[in-house]
Design a protein around this motif. Structure first.
Motif, PDB file in Angstrom:
ATOM      1  N   LYS A   9       8.416  20.389  15.624  1.00 26.89           N
ATOM      2  CA  LYS A   9       9.744  20.861  15.952  1.00 26.89           C
ATOM      3  C   LYS A   9       9.599  22.252  16.508  1.00 26.89           C
ATOM      4  O   LYS A   9       9.440  23.195  15.649  1.00 26.89           O
ATOM      5  CB  LYS A   9      10.849  20.847  14.984  1.00 26.89           C
ATOM      6  N   THR A  10       9.584  22.491  17.741  1.00 20.38           N
ATOM      7  CA  THR A  10       9.553  23.875  18.365  1.00 20.38           C
ATOM      8  C   THR A  10      10.739  24.351  18.399  1.00 20.38           C
ATOM      9  O   THR A  10      11.739  23.958  18.470  1.00 20.38           O
ATOM     10  CB  THR A  10       9.003  23.851  19.763  1.00 20.38           C
ATOM     11  N   LEU A  11      10.743  25.764  18.260  1.00 17.50           N
ATOM     12  CA  LEU A  11      12.013  26.511  18.305  1.00 17.50           C
ATOM     13  C   LEU A  11      11.942  27.562  19.631  1.00 17.50           C
ATOM     14  O   LEU A  11      11.028  27.935  20.138  1.00 17.50           O
ATOM     15  CB  LEU A  11      12.220  27.576  17.045  1.00 17.50           C
ATOM     16  N   ARG A  12      13.230  27.476  20.199  1.00 18.35           N
ATOM     17  CA  ARG A  12      13.346  28.194  21.286  1.00 18.35           C
ATOM     18  C   ARG A  12      13.406  29.877  20.990  1.00 18.35           C
ATOM     19  O   ARG A  12      13.064  30.646  21.638  1.00 18.35           O
ATOM     20  CB  ARG A  12      14.601  27.864  22.361  1.00 18.35           C
ATOM     21  N   GLU A  13      14.003  30.113  19.953  1.00 15.08           N
ATOM     22  CA  GLU A  13      14.044  31.465  19.540  1.00 15.08           C
ATOM     23  C   GLU A  13      13.349  31.521  18.025  1.00 15.08           C
ATOM     24  O   GLU A  13      13.985  30.584  17.208  1.00 15.08           O
ATOM     25  CB  GLU A  13      15.528  31.910  19.373  1.00 15.08           C
ATOM     26  N   ALA A  14      12.816  32.718  17.656  1.00 15.94           N
ATOM     27  CA  ALA A  14      12.336  32.955  16.307  1.00 15.94           C
ATOM     28  C   ALA A  14      13.489  33.368  15.409  1.00 15.94           C
ATOM     29  O   ALA A  14      14.290  34.076  15.752  1.00 15.94           O
ATOM     30  CB  ALA A  14      10.986  33.575  16.414  1.00 15.94           C
ATOM     31  N   PRO A  15      13.427  33.069  14.204  1.00 18.12           N
ATOM     32  CA  PRO A  15      14.320  33.655  13.281  1.00 18.12           C
ATOM     33  C   PRO A  15      14.170  35.491  13.341  1.00 18.12           C
ATOM     34  O   PRO A  15      13.242  35.851  13.627  1.00 18.12           O
ATOM     35  CB  PRO A  15      13.947  33.236  11.882  1.00 18.12           C
ATOM     36  N   ALA A  16      15.383  35.835  13.233  1.00 14.38           N
ATOM     37  CA  ALA A  16      15.579  37.340  13.399  1.00 14.38           C
ATOM     38  C   ALA A  16      14.414  38.232  12.622  1.00 14.38           C
ATOM     39  O   ALA A  16      13.958  39.128  12.877  1.00 14.38           O
ATOM     40  CB  ALA A  16      16.775  37.883  13.306  1.00 14.38           C
ATOM     41  N   GLU A  17      14.091  37.624  11.428  1.00 15.90           N
ATOM     42  CA  GLU A  17      13.261  38.584  10.426  1.00 15.90           C
ATOM     43  C   GLU A  17      11.700  38.651  10.965  1.00 15.90           C
ATOM     44  O   GLU A  17      11.247  39.570  10.514  1.00 15.90           O
ATOM     45  CB  GLU A  17      13.286  37.784   9.043  1.00 15.90           C
ATOM     46  N   ALA A  18      11.405  37.649  11.700  1.00 13.48           N
ATOM     47  CA  ALA A  18       9.904  37.542  12.035  1.00 13.48           C
ATOM     48  C   ALA A  18       9.676  38.537  13.223  1.00 13.48           C
ATOM     49  O   ALA A  18      10.414  38.589  14.233  1.00 13.48           O
ATOM     50  CB  ALA A  18       9.558  36.286  12.651  1.00 13.48           C
ATOM     51  N   GLU A  19       9.094  39.452  12.956  1.00 14.13           N
ATOM     52  CA  GLU A  19       8.610  40.540  13.843  1.00 14.13           C
ATOM     53  C   GLU A  19       7.340  40.621  14.517  1.00 14.13           C
ATOM     54  O   GLU A  19       7.071  40.950  15.501  1.00 14.13           O
ATOM     55  CB  GLU A  19       8.910  42.005  12.978  1.00 14.13           C
ATOM     56  N   LEU A  20       6.382  40.381  13.738  1.00 15.74           N
ATOM     57  CA  LEU A  20       4.934  40.011  14.159  1.00 15.74           C
ATOM     58  C   LEU A  20       4.804  39.052  15.270  1.00 15.74           C
ATOM     59  O   LEU A  20       5.387  37.798  14.882  1.00 15.74           O
ATOM     60  CB  LEU A  20       4.124  39.774  13.041  1.00 15.74           C
ATOM     61  N   ALA A  21       4.057  39.005  16.120  1.00 15.51           N
ATOM     62  CA  ALA A  21       3.765  37.990  17.152  1.00 15.51           C
ATOM     63  C   ALA A  21       3.440  36.743  16.361  1.00 15.51           C
ATOM     64  O   ALA A  21       3.771  35.554  16.677  1.00 15.51           O
ATOM     65  CB  ALA A  21       2.721  38.417  18.311  1.00 15.51           C
ATOM     66  N   SER A  22       2.344  36.917  15.396  1.00 13.53           N
ATOM     67  CA  SER A  22       1.698  35.849  14.976  1.00 13.53           C
ATOM     68  C   SER A  22       2.904  34.879  13.982  1.00 13.53           C
ATOM     69  O   SER A  22       2.986  33.802  13.961  1.00 13.53           O
ATOM     70  CB  SER A  22       0.731  36.113  14.056  1.00 13.53           C
ATOM     71  N   LEU A  32       5.317  33.304  16.480  1.00 13.60           N
ATOM     72  CA  LEU A  32       4.918  32.158  17.012  1.00 13.60           C
ATOM     73  C   LEU A  32       4.530  30.979  15.904  1.00 13.60           C
ATOM     74  O   LEU A  32       4.867  29.634  16.277  1.00 13.60           O
ATOM     75  CB  LEU A  32       3.539  32.478  17.748  1.00 13.60           C
ATOM     76  N   LEU A  33       4.272  31.280  14.764  1.00 11.01           N
ATOM     77  CA  LEU A  33       4.145  30.215  13.711  1.00 11.01           C
ATOM     78  C   LEU A  33       5.191  29.461  13.436  1.00 11.01           C
ATOM     79  O   LEU A  33       5.326  28.396  13.289  1.00 11.01           O
ATOM     80  CB  LEU A  33       3.739  31.065  12.410  1.00 11.01           C
ATOM     81  N   LEU A  34       6.522  30.272  13.438  1.00 13.22           N
ATOM     82  CA  LEU A  34       7.777  29.690  13.138  1.00 13.22           C
ATOM     83  C   LEU A  34       8.229  28.879  14.601  1.00 13.22           C
ATOM     84  O   LEU A  34       8.641  27.809  14.501  1.00 13.22           O
ATOM     85  CB  LEU A  34       8.591  30.915  12.959  1.00 13.22           C
ATOM     86  N   ARG A  35       8.134  29.606  15.780  1.00 13.95           N
ATOM     87  CA  ARG A  35       8.367  28.903  17.045  1.00 13.95           C
ATOM     88  C   ARG A  35       7.554  27.415  17.212  1.00 13.95           C
ATOM     89  O   ARG A  35       8.248  26.515  17.721  1.00 13.95           O
ATOM     90  CB  ARG A  35       8.611  29.880  18.139  1.00 13.95           C
ATOM     91  N   ALA A  36       6.415  27.611  17.028  1.00 15.00           N
ATOM     92  CA  ALA A  36       5.593  26.554  17.378  1.00 15.00           C
ATOM     93  C   ALA A  36       5.758  25.464  16.126  1.00 15.00           C
ATOM     94  O   ALA A  36       5.060  24.243  16.072  1.00 15.00           O
ATOM     95  CB  ALA A  36       4.089  26.844  17.307  1.00 15.00           C
ATOM     96  N   GLY A  37       6.541  25.795  15.055  1.00 12.33           N
ATOM     97  CA  GLY A  37       6.891  24.854  13.904  1.00 12.33           C
ATOM     98  C   GLY A  37       5.516  24.460  13.200  1.00 12.33           C
ATOM     99  O   GLY A  37       5.295  23.282  12.978  1.00 12.33           O
ATOM    100  N   LEU A  38       4.608  25.330  13.044  1.00 13.79           N
ATOM    101  CA  LEU A  38       3.274  25.476  12.292  1.00 13.79           C
ATOM    102  C   LEU A  38       3.706  25.613  10.737  1.00 13.79           C
ATOM    103  O   LEU A  38       3.098  24.904   9.843  1.00 13.79           O
ATOM    104  CB  LEU A  38       2.427  26.213  12.649  1.00 13.79           C
ATOM    105  N   VAL A  39       4.765  26.418  10.567  1.00 20.20           N
ATOM    106  CA  VAL A  39       5.107  26.528   9.119  1.00 20.20           C
ATOM    107  C   VAL A  39       6.557  26.695   8.930  1.00 20.20           C
ATOM    108  O   VAL A  39       7.290  26.803   9.724  1.00 20.20           O
ATOM    109  CB  VAL A  39       4.431  27.856   8.835  1.00 20.20           C
ATOM    110  N   VAL A  40       7.007  26.507   7.733  1.00 18.94           N
ATOM    111  CA  VAL A  40       8.444  26.506   7.181  1.00 18.94           C
ATOM    112  C   VAL A  40       8.583  27.399   6.175  1.00 18.94           C
ATOM    113  O   VAL A  40       7.901  27.143   4.914  1.00 18.94           O
ATOM    114  CB  VAL A  40       9.169  25.073   7.084  1.00 18.94           C
ATOM    115  N   PRO A  41       9.070  28.351   6.075  1.00 18.91           N
ATOM    116  CA  PRO A  41       9.248  29.429   4.949  1.00 18.91           C
ATOM    117  C   PRO A  41       9.979  28.740   3.705  1.00 18.91           C
ATOM    118  O   PRO A  41      10.872  28.119   3.981  1.00 18.91           O
ATOM    119  CB  PRO A  41      10.088  30.467   5.419  1.00 18.91           C
ATOM    120  N   LEU A  42       9.463  28.998   2.724  1.00 17.50           N
ATOM    121  CA  LEU A  42       9.901  28.451   1.305  1.00 17.50           C
ATOM    122  C   LEU A  42      10.912  29.513   0.691  1.00 17.50           C
ATOM    123  O   LEU A  42      12.023  29.611   0.416  1.00 17.50           O
ATOM    124  CB  LEU A  42       8.936  27.684   0.293  1.00 17.50           C
TER     125      LEU A  42
END
Length: 582
Positions: free
Chosen positions: A19-32, A35-45
RNA sequence: CGGGGUGUAGCUCAGCCUGGAAGAGCGCUGCGUUCGGGUCGCAGAGGCCACAGGUUCAAAUCCUGUCACCCCGACCA
């Protein structure tokens, strides 16, 4: 061609929970992190805790595979230790108190106390003490890839600093310091290969060995503005060290002959800058007073006004376990005059002086009376210290101790740490062997760590562009991203099956985008997800006689028959990997 | 632990100042359409407005407290 990767198959995107995201959550600042969130590699718990999706986990497994291959190649042996540790082990080593609140603690049904392991020196020592008996068993290096738990005060940056994370931790056991050097060098060399294969550029830097004692300690640092550590680098001789450890030569003092002590009125002037400006001297002609507590005891630190205290160096000089700035209440309690304090006349509190303060003459220091300072303060005549040491913090522009060149500072992330521990743990935890003469001796230990999730973050930091991730071959979740346009039409389905077979025959794994979405979405996602090669199967490509090949890192696109495309990808992969795993 | 910020739909956010029926875009479901770089249309599902208390006829909105998350610092084998 390449059949050394058995069991590798293609997977369908619609079954992989990508599940890719067009936009990353606002709290994510680092590129990595983004991209981890946008590419759907991880989901924060929760803070410092992440779930890995099937796609993200494949990268983790690839990183672990590289680590295993290189550790095994270096002669290390894989083991597995519990994550749950009886608290007694930590009390035995003395680190239950040292780790403080970072140590997660829990109690079982019988009221026995445990800790979730933040690291495994204690447990590996236990295992070693039960298995190592003779010098004939040595040297040996044991490693594991295991979960660590640390109740960090501030998790940050996505996967940069976690509270639960995976570490490859290795521990070497030797008969003496000389053979430890060989074990250490072997680990060092393995680390260089691991980072190189994973696509993370690192520089080894000298690091502080901390309260554990021990000798050499080096960190492998990935230089990036996103880093949380400060690294000093010498452009002249390539000396590199982190800020805590860095050695340097401070700017020289202003020369002169000692002059008589003189008290001056300095109304309202409290800071170094204010006092220096008011009295018309340079900051390096002043004496700065800073108050600390070392393991609870007060310490008065005197340092030249243009320098800052390096708390790690101070801690080491004092042999203290913990050093912290003194709070205001304690400052008042000890009768210290903040803003006008100096070591002149201080008797109740031990004074620690930086060499800079001892070597300079005619400094301006506090008078220990509000709104007054002293001119021409000189060490030996006007004040003395119970300890003189180099406790100043290196800064950009300071001179390299080795070659005199001005040091530069960079930010960096600590990716790995190699460390000569010595015999401290062996003695505390009882890791002894019998030498040739039958004498019982403690093993000389080294320890070596790499953070696995942090590797993932660093790989992305080092391998991305504005469109998304560009995985290095070895860690990519798949080798090839197959974009299918016009799925459902029989000729396309046939072509896709042909492509799959060809890739499989070449030992390549593919992610096949069989989703019912527009071509634009698929191409955007292919760039975002970042597989090294992309094959497009479409009516247009079939008309031109095959499938379209394009590499993520650019270059020309070509239309080739499926088998030739697979062959070209396999070749590109092999060429990039060079000789492959060592 | 100190400083700053944010909590409203899966994501990005508006609404809050000035109290009066919970919104948009993206995503998701269905139908149709389109088919080479985030198509278009129609119809839907989805919210304890972080939580608790208070003020009020009435609270997403005002007040108090708590919690969570993010950033800077301290800390970090």
């Amino acid at each position: 061609m390449s059949f050394d990767r058995p069991g590798r198959v293609s997977m369908r995107m619609r079954q992989l929970l990508v599940k890719t995201l067009r936009e990353a959550p606002a709290e994510a600042e680092l590129a990595s992190h983004r991209l981890l969130l946008r590419a759907g590699l991880v989901v924060p718990l929760a803070a410092g805790l992440y779930c890995f999706t099937p796609l993200g986990w494949r990268v983790i497994r690839n990183v672990e595979r590289i680590i295993r291959e290189e550790m095994n190649a270096s002669g290390a042996l894989e083991v597995h230790l519990p994550a749950l540790h009886p608290i007694e082990l930590w009390e035995q080593s003395g680190r239950a108190a040292l780790m403080g609140q970072t140590l997660f603690r829990l109690t079982d049904r019988k009221e026995r106390e445990f800790a979730l392991g933040p690291t495994h020196e204690e447990v590996i020592s236990y295992l070693a003490s039960r298995t190592i008996q003779s010098y004939r068993d040595l040297p040996v290096t044991l490693y594991q890839i295991q979960t660590k738990f640390r109740d960090e005060p501030r998790p940050r940056g996505g996967l940069i600093r976690l509270r639960e994370f995976t570490m490859k931790d290795a521990y070497s056991f030797d008969t003496g310091w000389e053979t430890l050097d060989a074990s250490y060098d072997a680990a060092f060399a393995a680390y260089r290969r691991i980072f190189q294969r994973a696509g993370v550029p690192v520089v080894p830097v000298a690091a502080d060995s901390g309260a554990i004692g021990g000798k050499d300690s080096q960190e492998f640092v990935f230089l990036t503005d996103a880093g949380e550590d400060t690294i000093l680098l010498c452009p002249g001789c390539s000396y590199a060290a982190n800020a805590e450890k860095a050695e340097f030569v401070p700017p020289p003092p202003v020369p002169g002959e000692p002059a008589p002590l003189e008290r001056v009125h300095t109304p309202g002037k409290r800071t170094i800058a204010e006092v220096a400006a008011y009295l018309g001297v340079e900051p390096r002609q002043t004496l700065k007073a800073v108050f600390y507590r070392a393991d609870g005891n007060p310490v008065f630190v005197a340092i030249r006004g243009d320098l800052e205290v390096n708390e790690v160096k101070l801690k080491n000089a004092l042999g203290a376990r913990e050093v912290e700035p003194m709070d205001e209440a304690a400052v008042r309690e000890y009768g210290l005059v903040a803003g006008s304090a100096s070591p002149v006349g201080i008797e109740d509190i031990p004074v620690v002086a930086d060499t800079s303060a001892v070597e300079a003459v005619n400094l301006v220091g506090g008078a220990n009376v509000p709104d007054h300072h002293l001119r021409n303060v000189n060490y030996g005549r006007d004040w003395n210290a119970s300890l003189v040491a180099e406790i100043a913090l290196a800064r950009a522009g300071d001179a390299c101790r080795a070659c005199g060149t001005a040091l530069e500072t960079r930010r960096g992330i600590e990716m790995g740490h190699v460390f000569k521990l010595g015999t401290l743990y062996a003695e505390k935890m009882g890791v002894y062997y019998l030498d040739e003469s039958g004498e019982r001796r403690p093993c000389v230990m080294g320890c070596y760590g790499i953070g696995v999730e942090r590797m993932l973050a660093a790989i992305i930091e080092a391998n991305h562009d504005s469109d998304g991730i560009a995985w290095p071959w070895e860690v990519a979740p798949f080798d090839v991203h197959v974009v299918v346009i016009g799925a459902g039409e029989p000729p396309i389905a046939t072509a896709v099956a042909e492509v799959e077979a060809a890739l499989s025959a070449h030992g390549l794994e593919a992610l096949i985008d069989d989703r019912d979405d527009s071509p634009g979405i698929k191409f955007k996602d292919a760039d975002l997800l970042g597989m090294p090669a992309r094959l497009t199967v479409s009516p247009r490509s079939l008309e031109r006689g095959g499938v379209e090949l394009r590499f993520r890192r650019g270059g020309e696109t070509a239309v080739l028959p499926a088998n030739e495309a697979a062959s070209a990808i396999a070749k590109a992969r092999t060429d990039t990997l060079g000789a492959g795993p060592s």
